[in-house]
Design an enzyme around this catalytic site. Structure first.
Site, short mmCIF file in Angstrom:
data_model
loop_
_atom_site.label_atom_id
_atom_site.label_comp_id
_atom_site.label_asym_id
_atom_site.label_seq_id
_atom_site.Cartn_x
_atom_site.Cartn_y
_atom_site.Cartn_z
N THR A 212 0.85 -1.39 0.23
CA THR A 212 -0.47 0.26 -0.23
C THR A 212 0.65 1.21 0.19
O THR A 212 2.16 1.50 0.15
CB THR A 212 -0.96 -0.03 1.10
OG1 THR A 212 -0.04 0.31 2.57
CG2 THR A 212 -1.58 -0.80 1.07
N LYS B 74 -15.75 17.18 10.40
CA LYS B 74 -17.16 16.99 11.74
C LYS B 74 -17.15 18.07 11.73
O LYS B 74 -16.33 18.92 12.79
CB LYS B 74 -16.95 16.10 12.83
CG LYS B 74 -15.73 14.90 12.33
CD LYS B 74 -15.83 13.91 13.88
CE LYS B 74 -15.45 12.19 13.50
NZ LYS B 74 -13.74 11.92 13.68
N GLU C 53 -6.30 -3.68 -1.18
CA GLU C 53 -6.28 -4.44 -0.42
C GLU C 53 -7.28 -5.75 -1.31
O GLU C 53 -7.53 -6.51 -0.82
CB GLU C 53 -6.75 -4.42 1.00
CG GLU C 53 -5.52 -3.73 1.93
CD GLU C 53 -5.39 -2.90 1.37
OE1 GLU C 53 -5.88 -1.53 0.76
OE2 GLU C 53 -5.25 -1.54 2.89
N TRP D 203 -21.47 15.19 9.19
CA TRP D 203 -20.33 15.59 8.79
C TRP D 203 -20.68 15.64 7.71
O TRP D 203 -21.74 15.90 6.25
CB TRP D 203 -20.23 13.32 8.14
CG TRP D 203 -20.05 12.81 9.50
CD1 TRP D 203 -18.88 12.89 10.72
CD2 TRP D 203 -19.82 11.43 9.27
NE1 TRP D 203 -18.68 11.90 11.22
CE2 TRP D 203 -19.42 10.85 10.11
CE3 TRP D 203 -20.52 9.86 8.53
CZ2 TRP D 203 -18.89 9.70 10.70
CZ3 TRP D 203 -19.80 9.18 8.54
CH2 TRP D 203 -19.38 8.78 9.75
P1 ADP Z 1 -3.64 4.36 -0.98
O1 ADP Z 1 -4.12 4.98 -1.83
O2 ADP Z 1 -4.14 4.01 0.17
O3 ADP Z 1 -2.78 3.08 -1.27
P2 ADP Z 1 -5.25 2.25 -2.98
O4 ADP Z 1 -4.14 2.88 -3.48
O5 ADP Z 1 -5.52 1.26 -2.86
O6 ADP Z 1 -4.56 2.95 -1.85
O7 ADP Z 1 -6.58 3.29 -3.34
C1 ADP Z 1 -7.99 3.00 -2.21
C2 ADP Z 1 -8.60 4.14 -1.82
O8 ADP Z 1 -8.59 5.32 -3.11
C3 ADP Z 1 -9.83 3.80 -1.50
O9 ADP Z 1 -9.53 3.34 -0.04
C4 ADP Z 1 -10.52 4.86 -2.08
O10 ADP Z 1 -10.34 5.83 -0.33
C5 ADP Z 1 -10.06 5.26 -3.61
N1 ADP Z 1 -10.43 5.89 -4.27
C6 ADP Z 1 -10.24 4.60 -5.08
N2 ADP Z 1 -11.26 4.58 -6.03
C7 ADP Z 1 -12.17 5.78 -5.97
C8 ADP Z 1 -13.41 6.47 -6.60
N3 ADP Z 1 -13.91 6.52 -7.71
N4 ADP Z 1 -14.05 7.55 -5.98
C9 ADP Z 1 -13.56 7.93 -4.65
N5 ADP Z 1 -12.38 7.26 -3.72
C10 ADP Z 1 -11.35 6.32 -5.10
#
Ligand code: ADP
Length: 542
Positions: free
Chosen positions: A189, A440, A332, A445
């Site tokens: 991640t 908040k 994940e 929210w």
């Molecule tokens: P990280 O940014 O933690 O490395 P990822 O690349 O796995 O993780 O990104 C996952 C996160 O990206 C999701 O939990 C969500 O918050 C955000 N995300 C992914 N696709 C979308 C979408 N279409 N709209 C809004 N948020 C998104």
């Protein structure tokens, strides 16, 4: 409940492994093209048949280097045919292809390489300068291989050349069969909060996810697909597995991901569909506007990784006739969770209503279960209004992280995504925030995602991020941070007048600040933690 008297089915027990995907593509779509804008300069052309032959050579080379089942083999590379070969050959011999994000700092890269205990590292030539640090700061890596030929080999005899490794080897490889739950791919991640964590994908998860992705986005044998999403992060959304499965041609952009380069590549290679994060599409849209047209054959784009702004969906669909499907997922989840397709009953909606629906993230693909719970774990209704913690379950979702002994799941077996969302009666998921970004205010929210989305429709605003800042009475209030499109910098009053009716009144930002550019993280997302740090002393007026 344990059932007694169950009867076993009488079907073959063939494991779901990744090598058969490429064997299938070579046999049935052998002449289908795989094209790369190579880092060496020219366009590189190959086919699935040739790719499979080279995967055999690479497997022999890996074994000759001493790579054993279960070993981690790292890549620090952009999208290319060689990276595709590594995906398959490494996993095919029972080892694990560990994709590392080259946009991370050298320190983070070395932390991840050490944590994974990689025994070899394949890198693209632009990343050769990082190798000095890798040599001094990692202990497990025995081989450094530059993904190029002898003519372009950097260093002074420091590295092996990928093409030299393959040249000596035969094409046929006697691929082993093993348990489909064996790990084949590893990705960390991005570690925006805390240290990066390893997500270890099984062959079974990769194959099932590839199928799910193809079913959800409708890629087929007539398509030429350009994944702008990187192969170094979450398996390029599964495209390297899905496209061979349906015989779709693939085009890889290498380093050329700016709008004009993408446009030219899409045009010359007859790309029909492409996948990427919103920041990539901003560049392409600017180029389409400059040229007054879309790339010739471009029919649809999949947008994910961050919320697709309404203005972006409008630009693609209304200005250029390119269909948009939004998708949501995470590392994940291999990563796909939901894709936005409209239902037949939505055909009668107005254009504006359809666009508004498309700005939601979408409905679950088969294989992914979704639920929304409140802070105490109680299930919330699917009414499109009750926002809560989004949890997921399915065969391509992680149950724990690499080298961690504890489960990553809730007591009843769900994975908490860290996202806040609503689900409506039709099952459309709407991400309103990441739990850590939510604002908040007075016990309610405010959705930073929806507020940003609305602001991005303003003609003078190029980029926008909303963060919460402390407020005596309301606990937190929204601060809008913008990058202006040109010289005009609308005041908070101007913006709020323009936002009137688009968002609830109490969401309207209390202040606006302009900066030159927003901090973008290694996976193309706005880094709100850095903005919170930058604006930590910001004081709202009375
Ligand atoms: P990280 O940014 O933690 O490395 P990822 O690349 O796995 O993780 O990104 C996952 C996160 O990206 C999701 O939990 C969500 O918050 C955000 N995300 C992914 N696709 C979308 C979408 N279409 N709209 C809004 N948020 C998104």
């Amino acid at each position: 409940m344990a059932l007694s008297g169950l009867m076993p089915g009488l079907m073959m027990d063939r494991p779901l492994l990744v090598i058969p995907l490429m064997q299938y593509a070579a046999a049935y779509h052998g002449d289908t093209k795989v094209v790369t804008q190579s880092l060496e300069g020219p366009i590189h052309r190959t086919t699935y048949a040739e790719t499979y032959r080279r995967i055999g050579q690479l497997a022999h080379a890996l074994v000759r280097l001493g790579i054993k089942p279960g070993d981690r083999v790292a890549t620090l590379a952009l999208n290319s045919w060689r990276h595709l070969e590594l995906y398959y050959a490494v996993a095919g011999i029972g080892a694990i292809c560990h994709t590392v994000n080259p946009r991370l700092s050298p320190e983070q890269i070395c932390y991840i390489l050490n944590h994974a205990e990689d025994c070899a590292l394949f890198f693209d030539i632009p990343f050769a300068p990082v190798m000095a640090k890798v040599k001094s700061a990692t202990s497990s890596i025995r081989h450094l291989i530059a993904m190029t030929d002898a003519a372009h080999l950097p260093g002074d005899g420091d590295f092996l050349a990928y093409e030299d490794l393959l040249a000596r080897e035969p094409h046929d490889y006697d691929w082993p069969t093993f348990d489909e739950n064996t790990a084949g791919q590893l990705c960390y991640t991005s570690g925006t909060t805390g240290m990066p964590k390893g997500v270890l994908y099984s062959h079974r998860a990769l194959v099932l996810h590839g199928w799910g992705m193809m079913a959800a986005c409708g890629l087929n044998v007539a398509d030429t697909s350009l994944p702008v999403v990187p192969m170094f992060h979450v398996n390029a959304w599964g495209m390297p597995y899905g496209a061979p499965m349906v015989g779709a041609a693939q085009v890889y952009a290498g380093r050329a991901m700016d709008g004009p380069s993408l446009f030219a590549l899409m045009d010359s290679e007859d790309v029909t569909c492409a996948q990427g994060v919103p920041t990539i599409w901003m560049g392409l849209i600017a180029e389409m506007r400059a040229q007054g047209r879309k790339p010739k054959h471009l029919e649809r784009v999949l947008i994910g990784g961050a919320a697709a702004p309404v203005s972006m969906v409008e630009a693609f669909e209304l200005e250029f006739g390119v269909e948009v499907n939004q998708g949501w997922g995470m590392t994940e989840m291999t990563p796909l969770g939901v894709v936005n397709t409209l239902k037949p009953k939505h055909a009668s909606l107005s254009k504006a209503e359809k666009i508004a629906l498309k700005a939601k993230q979408g409905r679950a693909v088969f294989g992914v279960e979704l639920r929304i719970v409140d802070a105490s774990g109680q299930l919330l209704p699917r009414d499109g209004a009750s926002a809560g913690h989004l949890q997921v379950r399915g065969p391509w979702i992680a149950k724990s992280y690499y080298k961690e002994t504890t489960s990553a799941l809730t007591l009843d077996g769900w994975f908490d995504t860290g996202d806040i969302a609503t689900l409506d009666g039709d099952g459309y998921l709407h991400i309103t925030d990441r739990a850590k970004d939510i604002i908040k205010s007075g016990g309610e929210w405010i959705s930073s995602v929806d507020l940003e989305n609305a602001v991005l429709g303003h003609p003078d605003i190029a980029m926008a991020a909303v963060i919460g800042v402390p407020h005596e009475r309301w606990q937190e209030r929204p601060l809008l941070i913008c990058v202006a499109r040109g010289a005009a910098k609308p005041t908070v009053g101007d913006i709020n007048t323009w936002l009137g009716g688009k968002v609830p009144k109490w969401w309207l930002p209390d202040a606006v600040a302009y900066i030159e550019g927003l901090p973008i993280g290694p996976t193309g997302k706005i880094q709100k933690n850095r903005l919170r740090e930058q604006f930590k002393d910001f004081k709202l007026g009375a």
